[in-house]
Design a protein around this motif. Structure first.
Motif, PDB file in Angstrom:
ATOM      1  N   ARG A 117       0.602  -1.283   0.093  1.00  0.00           N
ATOM      2  CA  ARG A 117      -0.171   0.108   0.078  1.00  0.00           C
ATOM      3  C   ARG A 117       1.068   1.234  -0.081  1.00  0.00           C
ATOM      4  NH1 ARG A 117      -4.941  -0.261  -1.653  1.00  0.00           N
ATOM      5  NH2 ARG A 117      -5.513   1.508  -0.443  1.00  0.00           N
ATOM      6  N   SER A 118       2.131   1.269   0.485  1.00  0.00           N
ATOM      7  CA  SER A 118       2.884   2.459   0.520  1.00  0.00           C
ATOM      8  C   SER A 118       3.365   2.863  -0.860  1.00  0.00           C
ATOM      9  CB  SER A 118       4.299   1.946   1.358  1.00  0.00           C
ATOM     10  OG  SER A 118       5.049   3.307   1.300  1.00  0.00           O
ATOM     11  N   SER A 119       3.098   4.029  -1.240  1.00  0.00           N
ATOM     12  CA  SER A 119       3.352   4.612  -2.584  1.00  0.00           C
ATOM     13  C   SER A 119       5.082   4.684  -2.791  1.00  0.00           C
ATOM     14  CB  SER A 119       2.851   5.955  -2.715  1.00  0.00           C
ATOM     15  OG  SER A 119       3.197   6.963  -1.820  1.00  0.00           O
ATOM     16  N   GLU A 120       5.740   4.946  -1.700  1.00  0.00           N
ATOM     17  CA  GLU A 120       7.151   5.064  -1.875  1.00  0.00           C
ATOM     18  C   GLU A 120       7.863   3.736  -1.623  1.00  0.00           C
ATOM     19  OE1 GLU A 120       5.712   8.688   0.220  1.00  0.00           O
ATOM     20  OE2 GLU A 120       5.268   6.635   0.608  1.00  0.00           O
TER      21      GLU A 120
END
Length: 474
Positions: free
Chosen positions: A244-247
């Protein structure tokens, strides 16, 4: 002030090399510190809750946990050290807007820490049986203490990957998800403990008599409840960071099991001094436990409760320290050493101010803080005395906590680790061994207060010297 979008915009200013004014820096420190402080406090509350629930079972049950607590901190600390070796690198890459390398570091971290924690778990299980006796515990508490430690060990693999995921999210500036999960972990711990520690019994709820089921596992139930909370929340953190983390998300990344040695060498450079520090510092805590053990079960229990209560005071320092690590790491990655120095000074002084204020509250409310955890008057009086001694050292303890976190964000771990070790072994333990036979448990905590004041002073010297900025990775 606490808008998630505002925090992202301010972090983007660091990564894009933009100039930040004092107001913007303080705003960003608050954006990252407040969720982290809440997370640290809920972790501490979990320890506090365990101690309170087990304390209701009597001094022997409390001593069973107290005798192995420093060793559980050791193994927990080693997992944190392993995670930081990778998350500090990720912070530098994210600060440089290089998210591809940040994800590469994350993948390497997952594989390396998974292998590491399997070895760690095996060691834990081997030593669980004799450990309480090695630490000076009596035969009356050894069986419960061994069971508690063994159950804790079984949760380490998931706990390790959860810690890595949490550290990586924080390195990206996402403090909110790890903080929310920490709150959930505390709630789960309460629920699991409630049903696992106590036997089936009748309880009164709003005037109604209800039969409440329970496993009646006692000390082992406290360990199992905490382990289950670690496992559930660890899985959640792994899921969020990887998917889920964009980075950091890895779901679209090509996975390779080949080791990338530059990342592994840098991780070792950061983590090895930290791991050695945790071993030596926890060894010192174990020696401290051995100094307290001859004073009797009341002293062991009071020492455990006082440590749990004191942690409510210093956890805000660790929360601000986590923000400092992220901000300094990203500033250095962005090629802004002056900004890194400004964040360092502001976070250290903020930590000292916050912990000074809380120490006043701790001094005044010491009877209530200890009284919640035990009804035994002898334990209460010993614990209250210990807390009130420690209150005077909290501001300088804050200086050491946050300044160390600043050094960590820069990848400077060797010299700060040596400073921590020298202070602990040469000052605290020497004084504790001398004062304990004279003043009992009060002498042990007098030694602790003196040592923490000294440690804060030498870390302030390190901070203002600027040498932490000269460390290079790679």
């Amino acid at each position: 002030m606490f808008s998630a979008n505002k925090g992202k915009d301010l972090l983007a200013m660091i990564r894009n090399g933009q100039t930040m004014n004092g107001s913007q820096m303080l705003n960003l420190i608050a954006q990252l510190s407040v969720p982290s402080i809440l997370a640290q406090l809920t972790n501490t509350l979990m320890v506090y809750i365990d101690a309170s629930m087990v304390g209701s079972l009597g001094a022997k049950a409390s001593a069973s946990i107290g005798i192995v607590q420093s060793t559980t901190w050791l193994f927990g600390g080693l997992t944190s050290a392993a995670a930081m070796g990778f998350s500090v690198q990720a912070a530098h890459f994210i600060g440089a807007n290089d998210f591809v390398k940040a994800r590469q570091v994350f993948r390497q971290g997952i594989m390396a820490t998974a292998l590491f924690t399997l070895i760690l778990t095996a060691i834990c299980l081997v030593i669980a049986g004799p450990l309480p006796l090695w630490l000076g515990g009596g035969a009356d508490i050894a069986p419960d203490a061994s069971r508690y430690f063994a159950i804790f060990c079984m949760s380490l693999p998931v706990y390790q990957l959860g810690i890595l995921s949490s550290s990586m999210l924080k390195s990206s500036g996402n403090m909110r998800v790890p903080s929310a999960v920490s709150v959930l972990m505390c709630l789960l711990d309460v629920v699991f403990n409630y049903f696992l520690i106590f036997s089936t019994r009748h309880v009164s709820v709003l005037g109604y008599d209800i039969l409440m089921p329970g496993m009646g596992m006692g000390v082992a139930g406290a360990a199992l409840g905490t382990a289950l909370a670690y496992i559930v929340t660890g899985v959640m953190l792994i899921w969020f960071a990887t998917l889920r983390s964009s980075e950091l998300m890895l779901k679209k990344e090509k996975w390779t099991f080949a080791p990338l040695w530059d990342y592994l060498r840098n991780a070792a450079k950061i983590s090895t001094p930290m791991g050695a520090q945790y071993i030596m510092m926890s060894g010192a805590q174990i020696v401290s436990t051995m100094i307290v053990a001859p004073l009797g079960n009341f002293a062991i229990a009071a020492n455990t409760f006082a440590i749990a209560a004191e942690s409510l005071c210093y956890m805000p320092g660790y929360g601000i320290g986590e923000a400092a690590t992220t901000l300094v790491g990203q500033s250095i990655g962005a090629g802004q050493p002056r900004l890194a120095r400004s964040f360092a000074y502001r976070t250290v002084f903020l930590g000292m101010i916050v912990m000074a204020a809380i120490s006043v509250v701790m001094y005044i409310t010491a009877p209530q803080m200890i009284g919640i955890m035990t009804p035994v008057e002898e334990i209460r009086q010993l614990g209250i005395g210990a807390l009130r001694i420690e209150a005077f050292a909290e501001p300088m303890f804050a200086a050491s906590i946050v300044a160390y976190s600043v050094c960590l964000g820069a990848g400077d771990t060797l010299v700060p680790a040596c400073m921590n070790l020298a202070s602990m072994w040469l000052v605290r333990l020497t004084l504790a061994a001398y004062l304990a036979p004279i003043y009992g448990l009060r002498g042990v905590w007098m030694a602790m207060a003196i040592e923490l004041t000294f440690r804060g002073a030498i870390f302030l010297w390190r901070l203002f010297s600027g040498r932490w900025l000269k460390v290079k990775l790679g």
